[in-house]
Design a protein around this motif. Structure first.
Motif, PDB file in Angstrom:
ATOM      1  N   ILE A 232      -2.590  52.902  23.409  1.00 39.32           N
ATOM      2  CA  ILE A 232      -1.889  51.661  23.122  1.00 39.32           C
ATOM      3  C   ILE A 232      -1.304  51.637  21.715  1.00 39.32           C
ATOM      4  O   ILE A 232      -0.481  50.786  21.412  1.00 39.32           O
ATOM      5  CB  ILE A 232      -2.810  50.443  23.329  1.00 39.32           C
ATOM      6  CG1 ILE A 232      -4.079  50.561  22.484  1.00 39.32           C
ATOM      7  CG2 ILE A 232      -3.152  50.286  24.812  1.00 39.32           C
ATOM      8  CD1 ILE A 232      -5.007  49.367  22.585  1.00 39.32           C
ATOM      9  N   ALA A 233      -1.704  52.579  20.870  1.00 36.16           N
ATOM     10  CA  ALA A 233      -1.139  52.602  19.514  1.00 36.16           C
ATOM     11  C   ALA A 233      -1.417  53.945  18.849  1.00 36.16           C
ATOM     12  O   ALA A 233      -2.375  54.645  19.197  1.00 36.16           O
ATOM     13  CB  ALA A 233      -1.715  51.472  18.669  1.00 36.16           C
ATOM     14  N   VAL A 332       3.097  50.636  18.393  1.00 38.39           N
ATOM     15  CA  VAL A 332       2.263  49.839  19.289  1.00 38.39           C
ATOM     16  C   VAL A 332       2.990  49.669  20.623  1.00 38.39           C
ATOM     17  O   VAL A 332       4.169  49.300  20.656  1.00 38.39           O
ATOM     18  CB  VAL A 332       1.968  48.451  18.677  1.00 38.39           C
ATOM     19  CG1 VAL A 332       0.971  47.689  19.554  1.00 38.39           C
ATOM     20  CG2 VAL A 332       1.432  48.591  17.260  1.00 38.39           C
ATOM     21  N   LEU A 334       3.481  47.632  24.088  1.00 43.80           N
ATOM     22  CA  LEU A 334       3.412  46.196  24.333  1.00 43.80           C
ATOM     23  C   LEU A 334       3.620  45.898  25.809  1.00 43.80           C
ATOM     24  O   LEU A 334       4.616  46.330  26.400  1.00 43.80           O
ATOM     25  CB  LEU A 334       4.484  45.489  23.493  1.00 43.80           C
ATOM     26  CG  LEU A 334       4.434  45.822  21.993  1.00 43.80           C
ATOM     27  CD1 LEU A 334       5.737  45.468  21.321  1.00 43.80           C
ATOM     28  CD2 LEU A 334       3.263  45.096  21.339  1.00 43.80           C
ATOM     29  N   THR A 361       1.319  37.426  13.387  1.00 47.24           N
ATOM     30  CA  THR A 361       0.202  38.299  13.020  1.00 47.24           C
ATOM     31  C   THR A 361      -0.033  38.273  11.517  1.00 47.24           C
ATOM     32  O   THR A 361      -1.177  38.172  11.049  1.00 47.24           O
ATOM     33  CB  THR A 361       0.479  39.739  13.490  1.00 47.24           C
ATOM     34  OG1 THR A 361       0.597  39.760  14.913  1.00 47.24           O
ATOM     35  CG2 THR A 361      -0.633  40.679  13.057  1.00 47.24           C
ATOM     36  N   PHE A 397       4.006  49.472  30.382  1.00 47.00           N
ATOM     37  CA  PHE A 397       4.345  48.713  29.177  1.00 47.00           C
ATOM     38  C   PHE A 397       5.812  48.314  29.199  1.00 47.00           C
ATOM     39  O   PHE A 397       6.662  49.025  29.738  1.00 47.00           O
ATOM     40  CB  PHE A 397       4.032  49.529  27.923  1.00 47.00           C
ATOM     41  CG  PHE A 397       2.558  49.758  27.720  1.00 47.00           C
ATOM     42  CD1 PHE A 397       1.728  48.720  27.332  1.00 47.00           C
ATOM     43  CD2 PHE A 397       1.996  51.003  27.944  1.00 47.00           C
ATOM     44  CE1 PHE A 397       0.360  48.920  27.169  1.00 47.00           C
ATOM     45  CE2 PHE A 397       0.636  51.215  27.778  1.00 47.00           C
ATOM     46  CZ  PHE A 397      -0.180  50.170  27.387  1.00 47.00           C
ATOM     47  N   GLN A 400       8.006  48.963  23.004  1.00 45.33           N
ATOM     48  CA  GLN A 400       7.336  49.729  21.957  1.00 45.33           C
ATOM     49  C   GLN A 400       7.854  49.239  20.616  1.00 45.33           C
ATOM     50  O   GLN A 400       9.062  49.120  20.422  1.00 45.33           O
ATOM     51  CB  GLN A 400       7.650  51.211  22.142  1.00 45.33           C
ATOM     52  CG  GLN A 400       7.097  52.140  21.081  1.00 45.33           C
ATOM     53  CD  GLN A 400       7.379  53.591  21.416  1.00 45.33           C
ATOM     54  OE1 GLN A 400       6.663  54.215  22.186  1.00 45.33           O
ATOM     55  NE2 GLN A 400       8.442  54.141  20.855  1.00 45.33           N
ATOM     56  N   VAL A 416      -3.008  46.062  14.354  1.00 44.81           N
ATOM     57  CA  VAL A 416      -2.590  46.492  15.697  1.00 44.81           C
ATOM     58  C   VAL A 416      -3.182  45.586  16.764  1.00 44.81           C
ATOM     59  O   VAL A 416      -2.486  45.103  17.670  1.00 44.81           O
ATOM     60  CB  VAL A 416      -2.987  47.964  15.939  1.00 44.81           C
ATOM     61  CG1 VAL A 416      -2.890  48.304  17.428  1.00 44.81           C
ATOM     62  CG2 VAL A 416      -2.100  48.889  15.127  1.00 44.81           C
ATOM     63  N   HIS A 417      -4.484  45.336  16.685  1.00 44.53           N
ATOM     64  CA  HIS A 417      -5.132  44.514  17.706  1.00 44.53           C
ATOM     65  C   HIS A 417      -4.630  43.069  17.657  1.00 44.53           C
ATOM     66  O   HIS A 417      -4.406  42.442  18.702  1.00 44.53           O
ATOM     67  CB  HIS A 417      -6.650  44.574  17.540  1.00 44.53           C
ATOM     68  CG  HIS A 417      -7.241  45.914  17.872  1.00 44.53           C
ATOM     69  ND1 HIS A 417      -7.143  46.478  19.133  1.00 44.53           N
ATOM     70  CD2 HIS A 417      -7.910  46.820  17.104  1.00 44.53           C
ATOM     71  CE1 HIS A 417      -7.752  47.656  19.142  1.00 44.53           C
ATOM     72  NE2 HIS A 417      -8.223  47.887  17.921  1.00 44.53           N
ATOM     73  N   ARG A 420      -1.133  42.970  19.200  1.00 46.19           N
ATOM     74  CA  ARG A 420      -1.140  43.053  20.657  1.00 46.19           C
ATOM     75  C   ARG A 420      -1.628  41.754  21.302  1.00 46.19           C
ATOM     76  O   ARG A 420      -1.258  41.437  22.429  1.00 46.19           O
ATOM     77  CB  ARG A 420      -2.010  44.234  21.117  1.00 46.19           C
ATOM     78  CG  ARG A 420      -1.275  45.567  20.973  1.00 46.19           C
ATOM     79  CD  ARG A 420      -2.143  46.737  21.402  1.00 46.19           C
ATOM     80  NE  ARG A 420      -2.792  46.532  22.684  1.00 46.19           N
ATOM     81  CZ  ARG A 420      -2.196  46.713  23.865  1.00 46.19           C
ATOM     82  NH1 ARG A 420      -0.940  47.101  23.919  1.00 46.19           N
ATOM     83  NH2 ARG A 420      -2.874  46.514  24.992  1.00 46.19           N
ATOM     84  N   GLU A 421      -2.428  40.987  20.574  1.00 49.39           N
ATOM     85  CA  GLU A 421      -2.828  39.668  21.067  1.00 49.39           C
ATOM     86  C   GLU A 421      -1.685  38.665  20.929  1.00 49.39           C
ATOM     87  O   GLU A 421      -1.500  37.792  21.795  1.00 49.39           O
ATOM     88  CB  GLU A 421      -4.047  39.174  20.294  1.00 49.39           C
ATOM     89  CG  GLU A 421      -5.330  39.932  20.601  1.00 49.39           C
ATOM     90  CD  GLU A 421      -6.493  39.458  19.759  1.00 49.39           C
ATOM     91  OE1 GLU A 421      -6.341  38.423  19.053  1.00 49.39           O
ATOM     92  OE2 GLU A 421      -7.561  40.091  19.794  1.00 49.39           O
ATOM     93  N   TRP A 423       1.601  39.371  20.883  1.00 50.68           N
ATOM     94  CA  TRP A 423       2.812  39.756  21.620  1.00 50.68           C
ATOM     95  C   TRP A 423       2.977  39.067  22.969  1.00 50.68           C
ATOM     96  O   TRP A 423       4.070  38.536  23.249  1.00 50.68           O
ATOM     97  CB  TRP A 423       2.852  41.280  21.783  1.00 50.68           C
ATOM     98  CG  TRP A 423       3.802  41.713  22.863  1.00 50.68           C
ATOM     99  CD1 TRP A 423       3.477  42.082  24.145  1.00 50.68           C
ATOM    100  CD2 TRP A 423       5.235  41.781  22.789  1.00 50.68           C
ATOM    101  NE1 TRP A 423       4.610  42.389  24.857  1.00 50.68           N
ATOM    102  CE2 TRP A 423       5.705  42.208  24.057  1.00 50.68           C
ATOM    103  CE3 TRP A 423       6.156  41.532  21.778  1.00 50.68           C
ATOM    104  CZ2 TRP A 423       7.046  42.392  24.333  1.00 50.68           C
ATOM    105  CZ3 TRP A 423       7.510  41.706  22.054  1.00 50.68           C
ATOM    106  CH2 TRP A 423       7.951  42.138  23.314  1.00 50.68           C
TER     107      TRP A 423
END
Length: 441
Positions: A232-233, A332, A334, A361, A397, A400, A416-417, A420-421, A423
């Protein structure tokens, strides 16, 4: 006077911008024409190269046919680049036949076939184990009975995956009690290219040993947990202790030896034990890493590896510079919030969900203005596709994105985490209307 020729053998369509960059540098720095060899070339291929030759690198007689088609230009072909897994062996053989400097073709098969690589490891297993590099047990799987036999031999769990497929497609982690008939059905589409079962590597952390010739760096991979361990990243630079770095470099270099890498690019995926003293190679690659890893290196180290690759091919590259990070960067992947049919056309005109997610973020993590910036963003396909909220492979996905983080105070992995939350909510706000999943798969 006839211009020198740079021969580029094959590439994946997702990397067309990289081929264009290689072409531009070859023209500007070396005054070269670029000849591209690939199967079923498109109009796009004809726009990014001076000449295109239609030839499939997976043909058994690829090198022989390529030599015949290019024989009249042999004296003008001064450099060659092999830019796909499909061509890693046959492309190197073609360049050898044309008298062009290239990493050896004979051991290159291990950089295409995961099964051939495991066989090469098995031949030197004692040497690798002495260097604390695990050699996973591996077997070809052509039937459900063979899968059941391997499962009985490895009751703690194992991995089933295509022998030659990339991008995490078809990789299934099998745990005790899983339905083997269902597992076999999942990998059945890949059986023509070969399917393997592999002992589960008991190490949680994964990195890639990346570089070109003697130049090397470590990239940290973040993968999804669970049944489908898709990446994922990718994060650069990797945060590792010195003893961990030594372990990863040792394993990565040994992988290069086994697949014949010497002067060209490499991207070797390596898992690391919790104590940092043991490693196992997931797979080697004799090409630049995907997920814009060389772009990450450009932002972090200020070094253009694509230009250096062309210069290396022409024999004019300077010595390897010292790599000193000036920032941190990540690519990342997405996805979508719920299973749905998706096309970039679903996004409202003028909306920028990635910039919105990055901004939110940064606010959530209390970052200073300008500390977290968007470096790149792209939709992974312009076509409408059915996507799953829990990605089964990289094709699940939607997009990107790449970000650059300057200044300390927060770990990029935390960013990163959080990104992704943020997005899926940003994407949902930008969509015209929800669309259900069209076809379950």
């Amino acid at each position: 006077m006839t211009r020198p020729i740079l021969l580029i053998v094959d590439y994946n369509l997702s990397r067309v911008d990289e081929v264009r960059h290689l072409r531009d540098h070859a023209r500007e720095r070396h005054g070269a024409r670029v000849v591209l060899v690939r199967a079923d070339p498109t109009e796009l291929d004809r726009r990014i190269a001076d000449e295109v030759i239609d030839l499939d690198p997976l043909r058994d007689d690829f090198a022989e046919m390529g030599e015949k088609l290019l024989g009249d230009r042999r004296e003008h072909i001064k450099a060659g680049i092999v830019f796909s897994d499909n061509a890693v062996r046959s492309g190197a053989e073609l360049l050898e036949r044309l008298g062009v400097t290239v990493d050896a073709s004979r051991p290159a098969g291990g950089a295409f076939s995961k099964y051939l690589y495991r066989l090469s490891e098995a031949r030197v297993a004692d040497l690798l184990r002495a260097q604390r590099v695990m050699v996973p047990a591996c077997a070809e799987i052509a039937s459900l009975d063979q899968l059941r036999t391997f499962a009985a031999e490895h009751p703690e769990g194992f991995v089933v995956k295509p022998a030659t497929e990339g991008n995490n497609r078809g990789v299934v982690v099998v745990r005790p009690g899983d339905d083997l008939t269902a597992v076999f059905a999942e990998v059945l589409p890949y059986r023509d290219g070969g399917v393997i079962a592999e002992e589960l590597i008991p190490y949680r952390r994964e990195y890639s040993f990346d570089g070109l010739g003697p130049l090397e760096f470590l990239t940290e991979k973040i993968s999804a947990p669970g049944r489908y361990p898709v990446e994922i990243a990718q994060v650069l630079p990797a945060r590792v202790a010195e003893h961990e770095r030594a372990t990863l470099v040792r394993a990565g270099r040994q992988a290069n030896l086994l697949v014949g890498q010497c002067d060209g690019p490499f991207h070797n995926e390596v898992k690391l034990s919790d104590d940092g003293l043991r490693a196992a190679v997931v797979e080697p690659n004799r090409r630049p890493g995907g997920m814009r890893i060389w772009s990450l290196a450009r932002w972090v180290y200020g070094l253009d590896l694509h230009r250096l690759w062309v210069d290396t091919a022409f024999g004019t590259a300077p010595g390897a510079p010292e790599l000193v990070p000036g920032c941190a960067a990540a690519t990342v992947l997405l996805g979508v919030a719920t299973d749905r049919s998706f096309s970039p056309d679903d996004v409202t005109a003028g909306a920028d969900p990635f910039a919105d997610a990055v901004r939110r973020t940064a606010e959530r993590l209390g970052l200073a203005e300008g500390a977290l910036t968007v470096a790149e963003f792209s939709w992974l396909s312009p076509q409408r596709r059915d996507l799953h909220a829990v990605a089964r492979d990289n094709a699940d996905f939607a997009a990107q994105g790449c970000v650059v983080l300057r200044g300390g105070g927060v770990d990029l992995r935390t960013v990163v985490h959080a990104l992704r939350e943020a997005w899926p909510h940003a994407l949902d706000r930008a969509l015209r209307a929800p669309a259900p999943l069209r076809n379950a798969r």
